[in-house]
Design an enzyme around this catalytic site. Structure first.
Site, PDB file in Angstrom:
ATOM      1  N   CYS A 180      -0.351   2.602  -4.471  1.00 55.59           N
ATOM      2  CA  CYS A 180      -1.117   3.806  -4.771  1.00 55.59           C
ATOM      3  C   CYS A 180      -0.335   5.048  -4.379  1.00 55.59           C
ATOM      4  O   CYS A 180       0.578   5.008  -3.556  1.00 55.59           O
ATOM      5  CB  CYS A 180      -2.458   3.797  -4.024  1.00 55.59           C
ATOM      6  SG  CYS A 180      -3.725   2.807  -4.819  1.00 55.59           S
ATOM      7  N   HIS A 214       0.852  -1.178   0.000  1.00 53.34           N
ATOM      8  CA  HIS A 214       0.000   0.000   0.000  1.00 53.34           C
ATOM      9  C   HIS A 214       0.890   1.231   0.000  1.00 53.34           C
ATOM     10  O   HIS A 214       2.062   1.160   0.380  1.00 53.34           O
ATOM     11  CB  HIS A 214      -0.899   0.017   1.238  1.00 53.34           C
ATOM     12  CG  HIS A 214      -2.036  -0.966   1.181  1.00 53.34           C
ATOM     13  ND1 HIS A 214      -2.946  -0.995   0.151  1.00 53.34           N
ATOM     14  CD2 HIS A 214      -2.412  -1.951   2.048  1.00 53.34           C
ATOM     15  CE1 HIS A 214      -3.841  -1.952   0.376  1.00 53.34           C
ATOM     16  NE2 HIS A 214      -3.535  -2.555   1.520  1.00 53.34           N
TER      17      HIS A 214
END
Length: 356
Positions: A236, A193
């Site tokens: 991301c 992430h």
């Protein structure tokens, strides 16, 4: 490059590729060289008597290059023949048979390439964070790990995998690698992430991109000074969704309801340090997509394009353009655009080792 030596230099530049390709059917190319009067009957007999196909191919190329540009030009013309391309499919689309270049092409060809010849080439470290303390599980990331592991082993790297690392563990791991890693090239793949401040450890804390890069700069990692360091980061870089702009009608690719995102945002800062390339799965402030069954768009495309283009001697930045194009065509309403930050002095070409 002097136009009077272009083909000879082209053959010299791609000699390793040509030997690996042509030696499989060395007699075929020798017959064409004889028929086209590139070599004398005596030279043909001497080469024919060489028992080893690889040595025969090397000796043939050396002989032709010694005869000058006109002979080398005739060899390139032979390599463009349809029956030769059928016999040696690796030649199709390769730079060795490209037609005469424009001035811009000639300038580009004068850019050097890093020397990457050691076996193993160097280390490829993969950090695969799947399970997090507070963030969602990154289902499908193991598919990315498997693909990266397979491709970089095929390219001659020693692959080391570390799963589910906290931020502190990631920092310590990278610092330790910076002190010990060696080789002609270094690869670092991080699957996690992300946020605007960096990449998440499994404890949800942040490792900045500077903290990822700095252990490998010329001061902290003298073993890699002047050698290429490539970072591929699947994460991301924000919460925004990229909208589609219809250029041509694109068929929807899969069921978008099954996609997941590697949440948050990631900042990239390329310093004055040289020989770094950081390839990111998406531009700043936007999400990256990952299919729980197939893996992420970015990493799967990267592996596929490496497998397609590395045998052709294509440089990494050109391969990443192909990745950008492929990923940009994924999805329908949900889009993604990879990006690279480059501080390289030469081209990076990862040849496939002949001995696996």
């Amino acid at each position: 490059m002097d136009a009077n030596s272009e083909n000879r230099e082209r053959i010299r530049e791609h000699k390793v590729f040509l030997v690996a390709t042509l030696c499989e059917e060395a007699d075929v190319i020798l017959q064409h060289a004889h028929q086209g009067k590139l070599i004398t009957p005596r030279e043909y007999r001497n080469l024919k008597d060489v028992g080893n196909r690889e040595k025969m191919t090397i000796d043939l190329l050396d002989k032709l290059m010694s005869k000058g540009e006109e002979t080398c030009c005739k060899l390139v013309e032979i390599l463009r023949l349809d029956n030769i391309l059928e016999t040696f499919p690796s030649l199709v689309g390769h730079a060795i048979i490209a037609h005469p270049r424009t001035l811009q092409d000639q300038v580009t060809s004068e850019i050097g390439q890093y020397t990457i010849t050691q076996i193993p080439r160097g280390t490829c470290v993969i950090i695969n964070n799947v399970n997090f303390a507070g963030l969602s599980k990154r289902t499908g990331s193991d598919e990315d790990q498997k693909s990266l592991d397979r491709v970089f082993r095929w390219l001659g790297f020693t692959v080391v995998v570390h799963k589910d690392q906290t931020a502190a563990q990631m920092k310590d791991l990278l610092k330790d690698l910076g002190k010990t890693v060696n080789g002609d090239c270094f690869i670092c793949c991080i699957l996690s992430h992300g946020s605007s401040d960096g990449v998440h450890g499994t404890d949800d804390k942040i490792v900045s991109v500077d903290e990822i890069r700095e252990p490998f700069n010329g001061i902290n990692c003298r073993n890699l000074a002047g050698r290429p360091k490539l970072f591929f980061i699947q994460a991301c870089r924000g919460h925004k969704w990229q909208n589609a702009v219809q250029v041509q009608a694109d068929d929807p690719e899969g069921n978008e309801s099954e996609l997941e995102v590697d949440a948050q945002r990631v900042l990239v800062s390329i310093p004055a340090d040289s020989d770094f390339l950081i390839a990111r799965s998406t531009i700043d402030h936007y999400v990256s997509f990952r299919n729980p069954l197939k893996g992420s768009w970015f990493i799967q495309s990267l592996c596929q394009q490496l497998e397609t283009h590395c045998p052709q001697g294509t440089d990494i930045q050109t391969i990443l353009l192909a990745v950008n194009d492929e990923v940009s065509h994924e999805g329908f309403n949900k889009k993604q655009m990879p990006v690279q930050e480059v501080a390289m002095r030469k081209k990076v070409i990862l040849h496939v080792p002949r001995v696996q």
